[in-house]
Design a protein around this motif. Structure first.
Motif, mmCIF file in Angstrom:
data_model
loop_
_atom_site.group_PDB
_atom_site.id
_atom_site.type_symbol
_atom_site.label_atom_id
_atom_site.label_comp_id
_atom_site.label_asym_id
_atom_site.label_seq_id
_atom_site.Cartn_x
_atom_site.Cartn_y
_atom_site.Cartn_z
ATOM 1 N N PRO A 146 -10.426 -2.444 32.794
ATOM 2 C CA PRO A 146 -9.382 -2.635 31.785
ATOM 3 C C PRO A 146 -8.547 -1.371 31.581
ATOM 4 C CG PRO A 146 -11.467 -3.556 31.020
ATOM 5 C CD PRO A 146 -11.761 -2.782 32.279
ATOM 6 N N GLY A 176 -19.242 -16.163 31.150
ATOM 7 C CA GLY A 176 -18.716 -15.522 29.944
ATOM 8 C C GLY A 176 -19.783 -14.862 29.086
ATOM 9 N N ARG A 184 -18.264 -7.742 32.789
ATOM 10 C CA ARG A 184 -17.516 -7.649 31.534
ATOM 11 C C ARG A 184 -16.205 -6.900 31.732
ATOM 12 N NH1 ARG A 184 -21.230 -8.841 26.952
ATOM 13 N NH2 ARG A 184 -19.730 -7.864 25.590
ATOM 14 N N ARG A 187 -13.772 -9.259 33.522
ATOM 15 C CA ARG A 187 -13.303 -10.322 32.621
ATOM 16 C C ARG A 187 -12.345 -9.777 31.558
ATOM 17 N NH1 ARG A 187 -15.981 -15.354 32.594
ATOM 18 N NH2 ARG A 187 -15.394 -15.555 30.410
ATOM 19 N N GLU A 188 -12.678 -8.618 30.997
ATOM 20 C CA GLU A 188 -11.797 -8.030 29.987
ATOM 21 C C GLU A 188 -10.439 -7.668 30.593
ATOM 22 O OE1 GLU A 188 -11.415 -4.116 27.302
ATOM 23 O OE2 GLU A 188 -13.509 -4.717 27.660
ATOM 24 N N HIS A 190 -9.032 -9.234 33.086
ATOM 25 C CA HIS A 190 -8.291 -10.490 33.263
ATOM 26 C C HIS A 190 -7.678 -10.953 31.951
ATOM 27 C CE1 HIS A 190 -10.541 -11.577 37.226
ATOM 28 N NE2 HIS A 190 -9.418 -10.919 37.453
ATOM 29 N N GLU A 191 -8.395 -10.740 30.839
ATOM 30 C CA GLU A 191 -7.843 -11.131 29.539
ATOM 31 C C GLU A 191 -6.618 -10.283 29.194
ATOM 32 O OE1 GLU A 191 -11.511 -11.137 27.215
ATOM 33 O OE2 GLU A 191 -12.185 -12.647 28.661
ATOM 34 N N LEU A 192 -6.687 -8.994 29.518
ATOM 35 C CA LEU A 192 -5.523 -8.118 29.305
ATOM 36 C C LEU A 192 -4.333 -8.595 30.131
ATOM 37 C CD1 LEU A 192 -6.870 -4.449 29.520
ATOM 38 C CD2 LEU A 192 -5.841 -5.562 27.530
ATOM 39 N N ALA A 194 -3.793 -11.572 31.328
ATOM 40 C CA ALA A 194 -3.318 -12.878 30.847
ATOM 41 C C ALA A 194 -2.438 -12.729 29.607
ATOM 42 C CB ALA A 194 -4.510 -13.777 30.550
ATOM 43 N N ALA A 195 -2.754 -11.717 28.776
ATOM 44 C CA ALA A 195 -2.026 -11.535 27.518
ATOM 45 C C ALA A 195 -0.805 -10.633 27.677
ATOM 46 C CB ALA A 195 -2.972 -10.937 26.471
ATOM 47 N N GLU A 196 -0.593 -10.123 28.877
ATOM 48 C CA GLU A 196 0.450 -9.125 29.103
ATOM 49 C C GLU A 196 1.734 -9.787 29.629
ATOM 50 O OE1 GLU A 196 2.767 -6.541 29.156
ATOM 51 O OE2 GLU A 196 0.830 -5.611 28.661
ATOM 52 N N THR A 216 -7.892 -9.693 42.719
ATOM 53 C CA THR A 216 -6.851 -10.090 41.771
ATOM 54 C C THR A 216 -5.555 -9.406 42.190
ATOM 55 O OG1 THR A 216 -8.423 -10.426 39.985
ATOM 56 C CG2 THR A 216 -6.142 -10.068 39.338
#
Ligand code: SAH
Ligand code: DHB
Ligand code: MG
Length: 222
Positions: A146, A176, A184, A187-188, A190-192, A194-196, A216
Motif C-alpha cells: 500500500p 478476506g 493483507r 488486499r489493502e 487493491h482497496e487503495l 479501487a478507491a483512487e 496487478t
C-alpha cells in the motif's frame, strides 16, 4: 493441473519465444551462487515486463526490489537512448549482485541500484523532485505494497503504468480473513487502487515455474 505441467509449459513457452541470453542466464547463476533466494520473475514474465515497457515507450523506469538485477536487466533493455532505470534494494548484498549483473549486461550507465529501505528511497526521490517515471515495477516486501503504491502515484504522471508482482500468492489473496501480512498488504493495496480516481486497473492470475500467482496492472489517468 500440476506444478510439473505449469513448469513444462513455461519451459516450452520461454524456450520457443523468449530466448534468454548469456547476460540474463549469468545474472541468475551469479545470484544463486551468492545465495540469493531464487524468486526473480520467470523468463517469460521478464519478457512481459520488457514488452510492456517498450510498448509504453518508457524512458524512465522505477523498480522497487532489485534482488540480483534479473528483472532490472529486462526493464533496462527496454529503455531508449538517454533512458534511466532506478532500482531500490534494502539488502546491500543483493544490491551488489544486482549492480554487477547490470554492469555485465552493459547497463551500468543506464541503471542505478539505490541501497536502503524502499520507503526511504521513495521519499528521497519525491523530496529531490525526481522527474516522473513512466513505468513502476513494485516487487519488494509485500506488506508494504500500500505504501509503495502511494509513493508510485506521487512519482508518476497520467499515462504511466504501475505493475505489481505476486498479487495472488497461491490464491490466498481471495481470503478476506487472512492474517498473512503479505496477503493483507496486497488486499489493502487493491482497496487503495479501487478507491483512487486517478487510476484504472486490472489484475491477472498466472501459473508457471513460479507456481500460482499474478500481476496487478495500473494505468495512471489523472
Ligand atoms: N524484482 C526482482 C525480485 C525482487 S525479490 C526480480 O524479479 O528479479 C524482492 C527484493 O526486495 C529482495 O531482494 C529484498 O531484499 C527486497 N526488499 C525487501 N524489503 C525491502 C524494502 N523494505 N526495501 C527495499 N527492498 C526490499
Ligand atoms: C517471493 C517474492 C517475490 O517477489 C516473488 O516473485 C516470489 C516469491 C517471496 O518472498 O517468497
Ligand atoms: Mg516478485
Amino acid at each position: 493441473m500440476t506444478q510439473q505441467q505449469w513448469t513444462a509449459v513455461d519451459e516450452y513457452l520461454s524456450g520457443v519465444l523468449v530466448g534468454e541470453d548469456a547476460a540474463l542466464s549469468a545474472a541468475l547463476a551469479t545470484s544463486k551462487a551468492a545465495g540469493l533466494p531464487e524468486i526473480a520473475v520467470a523468463p517469460n514474465q521478464g519478457k512481459l515486463l520488457h514488452l510492456l515497457a517498450v510498448t509504453a515507450g518508457a524512458r524512465r523506469i522505477l523498480e522497487v526490489g532489485s534482488l540480483g538485477g534479473y528483472s532490472a536487466i529486462w526493464l533496462g533493455r527496454a529503455l531508449p537512448a538517454g533512458g534511466r532505470l532506478v532500482s531500490l534494494e534494502i539488502n546491500p548484498a543483493h544490491a551488489a549482485v544486482a549492480r554487477a549483473n547490470l554492469h555485465e549486461a552493459g547497463l551500468e550507465k543506464v541503471a542505478e541500484v539505490r541501497t536502503g529501505r524502499a520507503a526511504d528511497s521513495l521519499a528521497e526521490l519525491v523530496d529531490d523532485g525526481a522527474e516522473p517515471f513512466d513505468l513502476v515495477f513494485i516487487d519488494a516486501d509485500k506488506p508494504s505494497n500500500p505504501e509503495y503504491f502511494r509513493w508510485a502515484l506521487k512519482l508518476t504522471h497520467p499515462g504511466s503504468l504501475i505493475v505489481i508482482d505476486n498479487v495472488v500468492r497461491g490464491g490466498a489473496v481471495a481470503d478476506g480473513q487472512s492474517t498473512d501480512p503479505s496477503v493483507r498488504g496486497v488486499r489493502e493495496m487493491h482497496e487503495l487502487i479501487a478507491a483512487e480516481p486517478r487510476v484504472t486497473a486490472t489484475a491477472v492470475q498466472t501459473v508457471g515455474v513460479k507456481g500460482y500467482d499474478g500481476f496487478t496492472l495500473v494505468r495512471v489517468i489523472g
